[in-house]
Design an enzyme around this catalytic site. Structure first.
Site, PDB file in Angstrom:
ATOM      1  N   GLY A 150       0.783  -1.241   0.000  1.00  0.00           N
ATOM      2  CA  GLY A 150       0.000   0.000   0.000  1.00  0.00           C
ATOM      3  C   GLY A 150       0.805   1.276   0.000  1.00  0.00           C
ATOM      4  N   GLU A 191      -6.498   4.768   2.369  1.00  0.00           N
ATOM      5  CA  GLU A 191      -6.853   3.386   2.689  1.00  0.00           C
ATOM      6  C   GLU A 191      -7.891   3.421   3.806  1.00  0.00           C
ATOM      7  OE1 GLU A 191      -3.477   0.671   3.096  1.00  0.00           O
ATOM      8  OE2 GLU A 191      -2.307   1.935   1.755  1.00  0.00           O
ATOM      9  N   HIS A 207      -5.960  -8.982   8.102  1.00  0.00           N
ATOM     10  CA  HIS A 207      -6.208  -8.067   6.965  1.00  0.00           C
ATOM     11  C   HIS A 207      -7.462  -8.555   6.243  1.00  0.00           C
ATOM     12  CE1 HIS A 207      -5.613  -5.865   3.224  1.00  0.00           C
ATOM     13  NE2 HIS A 207      -4.609  -5.207   3.768  1.00  0.00           N
ATOM     14  N   ARG A 243      -9.692  -2.066   9.634  1.00  0.00           N
ATOM     15  CA  ARG A 243      -9.487  -3.457   9.214  1.00  0.00           C
ATOM     16  C   ARG A 243     -10.269  -4.478  10.028  1.00  0.00           C
ATOM     17  NH1 ARG A 243      -3.028  -3.247   7.749  1.00  0.00           N
ATOM     18  NH2 ARG A 243      -3.441  -2.150   5.810  1.00  0.00           N
ATOM     19  N   HIS A 250      -2.123 -10.692   9.210  1.00  0.00           N
ATOM     20  CA  HIS A 250      -1.280  -9.735   8.489  1.00  0.00           C
ATOM     21  C   HIS A 250      -0.258  -9.043   9.367  1.00  0.00           C
ATOM     22  CE1 HIS A 250      -0.220  -6.842   5.437  1.00  0.00           C
ATOM     23  NE2 HIS A 250      -0.620  -5.806   6.164  1.00  0.00           N
ATOM     24  N   ARG A 287      -4.046  -1.655  13.997  1.00  0.00           N
ATOM     25  CA  ARG A 287      -3.201  -0.667  13.306  1.00  0.00           C
ATOM     26  C   ARG A 287      -3.933  -0.007  12.137  1.00  0.00           C
ATOM     27  NH1 ARG A 287      -0.164  -1.011   8.857  1.00  0.00           N
ATOM     28  NH2 ARG A 287       0.057  -3.272   8.799  1.00  0.00           N
TER      29      ARG A 287
END
Ligand code: SIN
Length: 426
Positions: free
Chosen positions: A46, A110, A225, A266, A327, A362
């Site tokens: 990303g 994102e 993720h 997420r 992830h 995160r």
């Protein structure tokens, strides 16, 4: 006997950037479990967040805290954001070529970002940064590099760390003495069957920290993720970058209808995907870019496009099956804002460490930034507090007791992180 000023374990961006920021009079050894490039920084697709302007401090802070369920260490978040522009300038000086838009940079968005603040190098940002750092580190005359060298223990005596025990490819164990040691061994994805991480990244440093009673934090904060490519096969899951959704890609269920805001944090989007999969009785949901992402899809996402073609999907035209996968790890070895652990002369940075910056979840594209900010701070702290002491005389490592210690340490780590099912169910 091997004797260095600084021993760095790991060649992701945290390990390499620390080496580049230490003063050149230090003799440094960098050891890594695989080859130089076998690290998760290299896989990052990303991008890297940056505070775009003065007005962006508060929104960037709030986005990071909200994604982290306000469990973040706010001082760590502020430190990271305040140093973000400096880090980007450092990277540009080191030769990193971020994508441009007109005369300026191209910023993408994102999940859970209130504005576009992510710099990128197409969909291979980690590869671009990591390979430039590797090239610069290789130019340093004061740095030696050992590949295929596994951390199997720390040399701890008299309340301080004196270095580490490494195992080479042939299985030979060696004590490596260092005045300061920096652990930057990445996350724990290798402990999971479905992960976007390299399989050899199994949280070794964290397990060894547990064995020595070094303070750890948030070991059950595992990030799933929302979107990896569904293949039905085992092996490393291929990440379908959040920037695809940031650029407009949608997710649909069996009925072809959207079922969630694709830019949720997420953990929340992962939950929504699992609910949809259960409803559809399918092991995936589908992602569609066509008609939703502007500009050249193949040009903006060449790595993902090429990988999907190998798997029989055309990213430009087709619905792509996606499924959540492990992830990232928000927990780790507890450190302060200068990446110092609870053991003197021992530092940790990147995914191995936990300064609380990410809280419980995160925010996308904060990982490269966090690693770089806090490894630079570690390097500065090491330089500032450096004191030469005579190496403590440890006995030669004994293979049987090292193996037994590792086994027990890994058992403790698995107990603390919880099962794979628990991580997916959170
Ligand atoms: C992604 O491209 O979705 C991953 C970026 C990140 O882990 O922050």
């Amino acid at each position: 006997m091997r004797n260095y000023d600084v021993l760095i374990i790991g060649t992701g961006v945290a390990g390499l950037f620390a080496a580049l920021n230490l003063s050149s009079d230090k003799q440094i050894l960098i050891a890594t479990k695989g080859t130089l490039e076998d690290n998760d920084s290299f896989l990052a697709q990303g991008g890297i967040c940056v505070q775009r302007d003065e007005m962006d401090f508060e929104p960037f802070l709030e986005d990071t805290l909200r994604a982290g369920h306000y469990e973040n260490n706010e001082a760590a978040v502020a430190t990271m954001i305040n140093q973000s522009q400096e880090i980007i300038d450092d990277l540009i000086d080191l030769g990193v070529a971020f994508d441009k838009k007109g005369a300026g940079f191209s910023y993408t968005k994102e999940g859970a970002h209130s504005r576009a603040r992510i710099l990128h190098c197409k969909d291979m940002t980690g590869k671009e940064i990591n390979s430039k750092l590797i090239a610069r580190v290789k130019e340093l005359k004061n740095v030696s590099i050992f590949e295929n060298s596994t951390l199997v223990d720390l040399l701890v005596a008299g309340d301080r760390c004196h270095g580490a025990v490494l195992r080479d490819q042939a299985g030979k164990l060696s004590n490596v003495y260092a005045q300061s040691t920096l652990l930057a061994t990445g996350g724990i994805g290798g402990l999971f069957s479905k992960t976007t991480n390299f399989a050899h990244l199994t949280g070794d440093a964290i397990a060894i920290a547990l064995k020595h009673g070094i303070r750890v934090k948030d070991l059950d904060y595992v990030q799933i993720h929302p979107t990896s490519l569904y293949t039905g096969r085992s092996g490393r899951a291929f990440l379908m970058s959040e920037s695809l959704r940031g650029e407009g890609a949608i997710l649909v269920g069996k009925d072809g209808q959207r079922f969630a805001d694709e830019l949720l944090p997420r953990d929340l989007l992962t939950k929504a995907i699992y609910t949809q999969m259960e409803k559809d009785r399918l092991p995936y949901v589908r992602m569609l870019l066509k008609g939703h992402v502007e500009g050249s899809i193949a040009g903006r996402f060449p790595g993902i496009h090429a990988h999907c073609l190998q798997e029989g999907y055309d990213l430009v035209e087709d619905y792509i099956p996606v499924v959540p996968a492990q992830h990232y790890f928000m927990g780790g070895i507890a450190v302060d804002l200068n990446s110092k652990t609870s053991l003197a002369n021992l530092y940790a940075a990147g995914e191995t460490s936990c300064n609380g910056v990410h809280g419980k979840n995160r925010l996308a594209s904060n990982s490269l930034l966090e690693s770089l900010v806090f490894s630079k701070r570690a390097a500065q702290a090491i330089d500032e507090s450096f004191q030469c002491a005579l190496p403590y005389p440890f006995p030669e490592p004994d293979a049987r007791s090292i193996e037994a210690g590792l086994k027990e340490a890994n058992r403790k780590l698995l107990e603390e992180t919880g099962s794979e099912e628990e991580a997916h169910a959170k």
